[in-house]
Motif scaffolding. Structure first.
Motif, PDB file in Angstrom:
ATOM      1  N   ALA A 255       0.833  -1.203   0.000  1.00  0.00           N
ATOM      2  CA  ALA A 255       0.000   0.000   0.000  1.00  0.00           C
ATOM      3  C   ALA A 255       0.870   1.256   0.000  1.00  0.00           C
ATOM      4  O   ALA A 255       0.562   2.228  -0.704  1.00  0.00           O
ATOM      5  CB  ALA A 255      -0.932   0.002   1.209  1.00  0.00           C
ATOM      6  N   SER A 256       1.955   1.230   0.741  1.00  0.00           N
ATOM      7  CA  SER A 256       2.886   2.372   0.745  1.00  0.00           C
ATOM      8  C   SER A 256       3.515   2.567  -0.626  1.00  0.00           C
ATOM      9  O   SER A 256       3.658   3.693  -1.097  1.00  0.00           O
ATOM     10  CB  SER A 256       3.985   2.159   1.791  1.00  0.00           C
ATOM     11  N   LEU A 257       3.874   1.467  -1.261  1.00  0.00           N
ATOM     12  CA  LEU A 257       4.433   1.525  -2.615  1.00  0.00           C
ATOM     13  C   LEU A 257       3.422   2.140  -3.576  1.00  0.00           C
ATOM     14  O   LEU A 257       3.766   3.025  -4.371  1.00  0.00           O
ATOM     15  CB  LEU A 257       4.827   0.123  -3.077  1.00  0.00           C
ATOM     16  N   ALA A 258       2.187   1.697  -3.500  1.00  0.00           N
ATOM     17  CA  ALA A 258       1.140   2.236  -4.377  1.00  0.00           C
ATOM     18  C   ALA A 258       0.933   3.726  -4.114  1.00  0.00           C
ATOM     19  O   ALA A 258       0.805   4.515  -5.052  1.00  0.00           O
ATOM     20  CB  ALA A 258      -0.167   1.472  -4.165  1.00  0.00           C
ATOM     21  N   GLU A 259       0.932   4.104  -2.861  1.00  0.00           N
ATOM     22  CA  GLU A 259       0.736   5.510  -2.502  1.00  0.00           C
ATOM     23  C   GLU A 259       1.876   6.386  -3.023  1.00  0.00           C
ATOM     24  O   GLU A 259       1.641   7.447  -3.604  1.00  0.00           O
ATOM     25  CB  GLU A 259       0.629   5.637  -0.983  1.00  0.00           C
ATOM     26  N   ARG A 260       3.119   5.918  -2.826  1.00  0.00           N
ATOM     27  CA  ARG A 260       4.280   6.685  -3.325  1.00  0.00           C
ATOM     28  C   ARG A 260       4.245   6.829  -4.841  1.00  0.00           C
ATOM     29  O   ARG A 260       4.664   7.835  -5.389  1.00  0.00           O
ATOM     30  CB  ARG A 260       5.586   6.012  -2.900  1.00  0.00           C
ATOM     31  N   ALA A 261       3.742   5.790  -5.525  1.00  0.00           N
ATOM     32  CA  ALA A 261       3.672   5.816  -6.990  1.00  0.00           C
ATOM     33  C   ALA A 261       2.433   6.554  -7.492  1.00  0.00           C
ATOM     34  O   ALA A 261       2.228   6.664  -8.691  1.00  0.00           O
ATOM     35  CB  ALA A 261       3.683   4.390  -7.533  1.00  0.00           C
ATOM     36  N   LYS A 262       1.605   7.032  -6.548  1.00  0.00           N
ATOM     37  CA  LYS A 262       0.369   7.748  -6.873  1.00  0.00           C
ATOM     38  C   LYS A 262      -0.645   6.869  -7.605  1.00  0.00           C
ATOM     39  O   LYS A 262      -1.358   7.312  -8.485  1.00  0.00           O
ATOM     40  CB  LYS A 262       0.660   9.034  -7.635  1.00  0.00           C
ATOM     41  N   HIS A 263      -0.665   5.591  -7.213  1.00  0.00           N
ATOM     42  CA  HIS A 263      -1.648   4.663  -7.749  1.00  0.00           C
ATOM     43  C   HIS A 263      -2.836   4.617  -6.797  1.00  0.00           C
ATOM     44  O   HIS A 263      -2.667   4.501  -5.586  1.00  0.00           O
ATOM     45  CB  HIS A 263      -1.063   3.254  -7.893  1.00  0.00           C
ATOM     46  N   GLN A 264      -4.014   4.691  -7.343  1.00  0.00           N
ATOM     47  CA  GLN A 264      -5.212   4.713  -6.520  1.00  0.00           C
ATOM     48  C   GLN A 264      -5.627   3.322  -6.058  1.00  0.00           C
ATOM     49  O   GLN A 264      -6.307   3.172  -5.051  1.00  0.00           O
ATOM     50  CB  GLN A 264      -6.352   5.366  -7.294  1.00  0.00           C
ATOM     51  N   GLU A 265      -5.204   2.305  -6.795  1.00  0.00           N
ATOM     52  CA  GLU A 265      -5.565   0.941  -6.441  1.00  0.00           C
ATOM     53  C   GLU A 265      -4.323   0.114  -6.129  1.00  0.00           C
ATOM     54  O   GLU A 265      -3.282   0.293  -6.747  1.00  0.00           O
ATOM     55  CB  GLU A 265      -6.314   0.264  -7.586  1.00  0.00           C
ATOM     56  N   LEU A 266      -4.502  -0.799  -5.192  1.00  0.00           N
ATOM     57  CA  LEU A 266      -3.468  -1.767  -4.857  1.00  0.00           C
ATOM     58  C   LEU A 266      -3.663  -2.968  -5.772  1.00  0.00           C
ATOM     59  O   LEU A 266      -4.744  -3.563  -5.799  1.00  0.00           O
ATOM     60  CB  LEU A 266      -3.612  -2.184  -3.388  1.00  0.00           C
ATOM     61  N   HIS A 267      -2.632  -3.300  -6.523  1.00  0.00           N
ATOM     62  CA  HIS A 267      -2.688  -4.405  -7.480  1.00  0.00           C
ATOM     63  C   HIS A 267      -1.786  -5.545  -7.012  1.00  0.00           C
ATOM     64  O   HIS A 267      -0.883  -5.336  -6.193  1.00  0.00           O
ATOM     65  CB  HIS A 267      -2.238  -3.927  -8.866  1.00  0.00           C
ATOM     66  N   PRO A 268      -1.991  -6.755  -7.530  1.00  0.00           N
ATOM     67  CA  PRO A 268      -1.114  -7.872  -7.164  1.00  0.00           C
ATOM     68  C   PRO A 268       0.363  -7.564  -7.406  1.00  0.00           C
ATOM     69  O   PRO A 268       1.223  -8.048  -6.669  1.00  0.00           O
ATOM     70  CB  PRO A 268      -1.607  -9.014  -8.062  1.00  0.00           C
ATOM     71  N   GLU A 269       0.655  -6.745  -8.417  1.00  0.00           N
ATOM     72  CA  GLU A 269       2.056  -6.389  -8.695  1.00  0.00           C
ATOM     73  C   GLU A 269       2.676  -5.616  -7.531  1.00  0.00           C
ATOM     74  O   GLU A 269       3.864  -5.789  -7.239  1.00  0.00           O
ATOM     75  CB  GLU A 269       2.149  -5.560  -9.984  1.00  0.00           C
ATOM     76  N   HIS A 270       1.894  -4.781  -6.864  1.00  0.00           N
ATOM     77  CA  HIS A 270       2.404  -4.073  -5.672  1.00  0.00           C
ATOM     78  C   HIS A 270       2.726  -5.084  -4.573  1.00  0.00           C
ATOM     79  O   HIS A 270       3.778  -5.008  -3.932  1.00  0.00           O
ATOM     80  CB  HIS A 270       1.357  -3.086  -5.130  1.00  0.00           C
ATOM     81  N   LEU A 271       1.807  -6.015  -4.368  1.00  0.00           N
ATOM     82  CA  LEU A 271       1.992  -7.017  -3.324  1.00  0.00           C
ATOM     83  C   LEU A 271       3.183  -7.920  -3.621  1.00  0.00           C
ATOM     84  O   LEU A 271       4.009  -8.186  -2.741  1.00  0.00           O
ATOM     85  CB  LEU A 271       0.714  -7.842  -3.177  1.00  0.00           C
ATOM     86  N   LEU A 272       3.307  -8.354  -4.853  1.00  0.00           N
ATOM     87  CA  LEU A 272       4.431  -9.203  -5.235  1.00  0.00           C
ATOM     88  C   LEU A 272       5.755  -8.456  -5.081  1.00  0.00           C
ATOM     89  O   LEU A 272       6.741  -9.017  -4.593  1.00  0.00           O
ATOM     90  CB  LEU A 272       4.250  -9.706  -6.673  1.00  0.00           C
ATOM     91  N   THR A 273       5.777  -7.186  -5.449  1.00  0.00           N
ATOM     92  CA  THR A 273       6.988  -6.376  -5.272  1.00  0.00           C
ATOM     93  C   THR A 273       7.361  -6.305  -3.797  1.00  0.00           C
ATOM     94  O   THR A 273       8.535  -6.458  -3.430  1.00  0.00           O
ATOM     95  CB  THR A 273       6.787  -4.965  -5.846  1.00  0.00           C
ATOM     96  N   ALA A 274       6.376  -6.061  -2.951  1.00  0.00           N
ATOM     97  CA  ALA A 274       6.641  -5.986  -1.506  1.00  0.00           C
ATOM     98  C   ALA A 274       7.165  -7.322  -0.975  1.00  0.00           C
ATOM     99  O   ALA A 274       8.121  -7.356  -0.191  1.00  0.00           O
ATOM    100  CB  ALA A 274       5.371  -5.573  -0.763  1.00  0.00           C
ATOM    101  N   LEU A 275       6.557  -8.414  -1.400  1.00  0.00           N
ATOM    102  CA  LEU A 275       7.002  -9.733  -0.939  1.00  0.00           C
ATOM    103  C   LEU A 275       8.410 -10.057  -1.428  1.00  0.00           C
ATOM    104  O   LEU A 275       9.205 -10.654  -0.697  1.00  0.00           O
ATOM    105  CB  LEU A 275       6.017 -10.806  -1.400  1.00  0.00           C
ATOM    106  N   LEU A 276       8.732  -9.653  -2.640  1.00  0.00           N
ATOM    107  CA  LEU A 276      10.076  -9.895  -3.178  1.00  0.00           C
ATOM    108  C   LEU A 276      11.119  -8.989  -2.533  1.00  0.00           C
ATOM    109  O   LEU A 276      12.308  -9.312  -2.536  1.00  0.00           O
ATOM    110  CB  LEU A 276      10.093  -9.686  -4.691  1.00  0.00           C
ATOM    111  N   SER A 277      10.701  -7.875  -1.984  1.00  0.00           N
ATOM    112  CA  SER A 277      11.623  -6.930  -1.367  1.00  0.00           C
ATOM    113  C   SER A 277      12.036  -7.349   0.037  1.00  0.00           C
ATOM    114  O   SER A 277      12.985  -6.802   0.589  1.00  0.00           O
ATOM    115  CB  SER A 277      11.003  -5.530  -1.322  1.00  0.00           C
TER     116      SER A 277
END
Length: 109
Positions: free
Chosen positions: A18-40
């Motif tokens: 959610a923080s990644l999506a917010e920083r990127a100015k994305h209004q929706e949380l997508h699986p790609e955000h979640l996968l990025t967070a898990l890989l990080s």
């Protein structure tokens, strides 16, 4: 989505996503955000699983970053991030799988 049915690590991943999506100015949380967070999460299970199947976690993360860059951006103060339909479907499927395995919690893997 019942957060009380997610493991601590999974909840942390959702927070990071959610923080990644917010920083990127994305209004929706997508699986790609979640996968990025898990890989990080270097100590998490996902980077090890990705390596086990012969892929490079950094390469996967780079490909995800390219996909995320294509998402629409919202400008203005206080962008609120909500779960996309794909994330809600993902969590529902994960909960169904956990139930079938008789697991009490949904974990990242």
């Amino acid at each position: 989505m019942r957060l009380d049915k997610l493991t601590v690590k999974t909840r942390e991943a959702f927070g990071s996503a959610a923080s990644l999506a917010e920083r990127a100015k994305h209004q929706e949380l997508h699986p790609e955000h979640l996968l990025t967070a898990l890989l990080s999460d270097a100590e998490g299970v996902l980077p090890a699983l990705v390596r086990k199947v012969g892929a490079d976690p950094d390469g996967v993360r780079a490909a995800l970053a390219q996909n995320l860059e294509r998402l629409p951006k919202v400008t203005g103060a206080g962008v609120e991030v909500g779960a996309s339909r794909r994330v809600r479907d993902l969590i529902a499927a994960a909960q169904k799988e956990a139930d079938a395995l008789k697991d009490e919690y949904v974990s990242a893997e």
